[in-house]
Design a protein around this motif. Sequence first.
Motif, PDB file in Angstrom:
ATOM      1  N   UNK A  47       0.780  -1.200  -0.153  1.00 40.79           N
ATOM      2  CA  UNK A  47       0.007   0.057  -0.040  1.00 40.79           C
ATOM      3  C   UNK A  47       0.729   1.279  -0.046  1.00 40.79           C
ATOM      4  N   UNK A  48       2.227   1.237   0.051  1.00 40.28           N
ATOM      5  CA  UNK A  48       2.942   2.363   0.264  1.00 40.28           C
ATOM      6  C   UNK A  48       3.297   2.749  -1.058  1.00 40.28           C
ATOM      7  N   UNK A  49       3.833   3.993  -1.248  1.00 36.11           N
ATOM      8  CA  UNK A  49       4.332   4.390  -2.682  1.00 36.11           C
ATOM      9  C   UNK A  49       5.699   5.067  -2.461  1.00 36.11           C
ATOM     10  N   UNK A  50       6.380   5.318  -3.726  1.00 34.37           N
ATOM     11  CA  UNK A  50       7.559   5.904  -3.691  1.00 34.37           C
ATOM     12  C   UNK A  50       7.562   7.062  -5.093  1.00 34.37           C
ATOM     13  N   UNK A  51       7.783   8.266  -4.875  1.00 37.18           N
ATOM     14  CA  UNK A  51       7.476   9.007  -5.918  1.00 37.18           C
ATOM     15  C   UNK A  51       8.590   8.925  -7.049  1.00 37.18           C
ATOM     16  N   UNK A  52       9.733   8.057  -6.649  1.00 30.08           N
ATOM     17  CA  UNK A  52      10.652   7.638  -7.681  1.00 30.08           C
ATOM     18  C   UNK A  52      11.207   6.609  -7.131  1.00 30.08           C
ATOM     19  N   UNK A  53      11.110   5.314  -8.033  1.00 29.57           N
ATOM     20  CA  UNK A  53      11.982   4.154  -7.788  1.00 29.57           C
ATOM     21  C   UNK A  53      13.071   4.047  -8.715  1.00 29.57           C
ATOM     22  N   UNK A 113      20.312  -7.649 -17.536  1.00 28.77           N
ATOM     23  CA  UNK A 113      20.899  -7.964 -16.191  1.00 28.77           C
ATOM     24  C   UNK A 113      20.331  -6.857 -15.187  1.00 28.77           C
ATOM     25  N   UNK A 114      19.148  -7.091 -14.512  1.00 28.11           N
ATOM     26  CA  UNK A 114      18.561  -6.095 -13.463  1.00 28.11           C
ATOM     27  C   UNK A 114      19.280  -6.219 -12.306  1.00 28.11           C
ATOM     28  N   UNK A 115      19.081  -5.113 -11.581  1.00 28.05           N
ATOM     29  CA  UNK A 115      19.209  -5.004 -10.213  1.00 28.05           C
ATOM     30  C   UNK A 115      18.002  -4.896  -9.454  1.00 28.05           C
ATOM     31  N   UNK A 116      17.628  -5.847  -8.619  1.00 27.64           N
ATOM     32  CA  UNK A 116      16.197  -5.925  -8.171  1.00 27.64           C
ATOM     33  C   UNK A 116      15.932  -4.820  -7.151  1.00 27.64           C
ATOM     34  N   UNK A 117      14.781  -4.447  -6.863  1.00 27.00           N
ATOM     35  CA  UNK A 117      14.612  -3.566  -5.757  1.00 27.00           C
ATOM     36  C   UNK A 117      15.377  -3.953  -4.398  1.00 27.00           C
ATOM     37  N   UNK A 118      15.933  -3.014  -3.811  1.00 30.17           N
ATOM     38  CA  UNK A 118      16.665  -3.285  -2.730  1.00 30.17           C
ATOM     39  C   UNK A 118      18.113  -4.049  -2.615  1.00 30.17           C
ATOM     40  N   UNK A 121      22.568  -1.176  -7.326  1.00 28.28           N
ATOM     41  CA  UNK A 121      22.479   0.245  -7.667  1.00 28.28           C
ATOM     42  C   UNK A 121      20.993   0.716  -7.892  1.00 28.28           C
ATOM     43  N   UNK A 122      20.016  -0.343  -7.594  1.00 25.12           N
ATOM     44  CA  UNK A 122      18.709   0.270  -7.565  1.00 25.12           C
ATOM     45  C   UNK A 122      18.300   0.764  -6.189  1.00 25.12           C
ATOM     46  N   UNK A 123      17.066   1.307  -6.007  1.00 27.08           N
ATOM     47  CA  UNK A 123      16.641   1.893  -4.937  1.00 27.08           C
ATOM     48  C   UNK A 123      16.481   0.842  -3.794  1.00 27.08           C
ATOM     49  N   UNK A 124      17.180   1.540  -2.534  1.00 24.34           N
ATOM     50  CA  UNK A 124      17.311   0.314  -1.306  1.00 24.34           C
ATOM     51  C   UNK A 124      17.251   1.104   0.065  1.00 24.34           C
ATOM     52  N   UNK A 125      16.955   0.568   0.858  1.00 22.32           N
ATOM     53  CA  UNK A 125      16.907   1.104   2.371  1.00 22.32           C
ATOM     54  C   UNK A 125      18.061   1.909   2.826  1.00 22.32           C
ATOM     55  N   UNK A 126      19.182   1.517   2.070  1.00 21.11           N
ATOM     56  CA  UNK A 126      20.379   2.029   2.659  1.00 21.11           C
ATOM     57  C   UNK A 126      20.916   3.281   2.106  1.00 21.11           C
ATOM     58  N   UNK A 127      19.986   3.604   1.269  1.00 25.02           N
ATOM     59  CA  UNK A 127      20.161   4.920   0.317  1.00 25.02           C
ATOM     60  C   UNK A 127      19.797   6.094   1.241  1.00 25.02           C
ATOM     61  N   UNK A 128      19.040   5.777   2.292  1.00 23.29           N
ATOM     62  CA  UNK A 128      18.648   6.872   3.123  1.00 23.29           C
ATOM     63  C   UNK A 128      17.419   6.641   4.035  1.00 23.29           C
TER      64      UNK A 128
END
Length: 363
Positions: A47-53, A113-118, A121-128
């Motif tokens: 149910x959550x959203x991110x403006x940019x992933x 070869x994608x990097x998955x969420x988390x 270099x894809x968006x992940x918790x440690x980004x901030x």
Amino acid sequence: MRSRSVCAGTAFALVSLAMMVPICAAQNWAAPREGDYVAKDFHFKDGSTLPELKLHYRMLGEPHRDANGHVDNAVLILHGTGGSGANFLNPRFAGVLFVSGGLLDAAKYFVILPDDIGHGKSSKPSDGMHARFPSYDYDDMVLAEHMVVTKALGIDHLRLVLGTSMGCMHSWMWGEQYAGEMDALMPLACNTVQIAGRNRISREMAMDAIRSDPEWMNGEYKTQPRGLKTAIDLLMIMGSSALQMQKMYPTRDAADEYLQKTQAAYMSTLDANDFLYQFNSSRNYDPSKDLEKITAAVMAINSADDYINPPELDIMPKEIKRVARGKFVVLPISDATRGHGTHSLPAIWSGYLADLLNQSRQK
């Protein structure tokens, strides 16, 4: 084609713990290109959203279009828990499959070869965002992979989806959710039921080691909590091969040295929040109810020395019967297998990939 000396350092995905030695070899596969796709207002299953992933990916080769303008040579390769698409760019994998004459020769195939969420270099918790990051699951990750393929790269059909470990589980989900969008599936090192039993218990133990540590501070730690080391210990056991570890570390001193060096290497690269999210993303995986929806040709492979998916569970021989064009193989323990990490050694299973590509060739 670029040829240069390359040293592949320690691999930290759940997949490769029995093979954690540097590799130095000449790189004789095509250099990858990298890209990012930013998904706007991404809606997560919780149910959550991110403006940019941000979704990162690598590509080798060039897309080829048929007479109708559709790409007909795209191959999607999905990584394991804690890994990234970069894990496949080493002599053991790329040096077997992507080279000239290889089964997935980058001069003939367009490899994604994608990097998955988390991950990576894809968006992940440690980004901030730390523990405020959306609690993603495999459905979110597969949706993001599909967006990379269709929206970022404009591809509506895949020649092959190949996945290792977590990517193996994702490949089953691709076959069900996007039936008809691929010719072939090759799931390596997983099962098609809920993660339960020892597998689930091991994951919960690793996550609890972090969450129960006061130093975790609900995800707002300044230095990595000590509980991460306990989680790493469990991770090492989960990915290990008893036979190979006995051969590689046959004395007490050799085993102790390996443990200390490997723990230190993990601690220097892993982030506790990222680890928690990566392990927790498997919590509701269960493709068992929709296996009949898969229309692609399937070659599923597990190895007999896989601690996570041991053959005595006897799951896949029964489940594969529900897949119309499915085949299942258990690789016997040998000097070449490496437990769970066997999935990243195509020299062992490439013959089955060749059969799959041949059998799934469009007429």
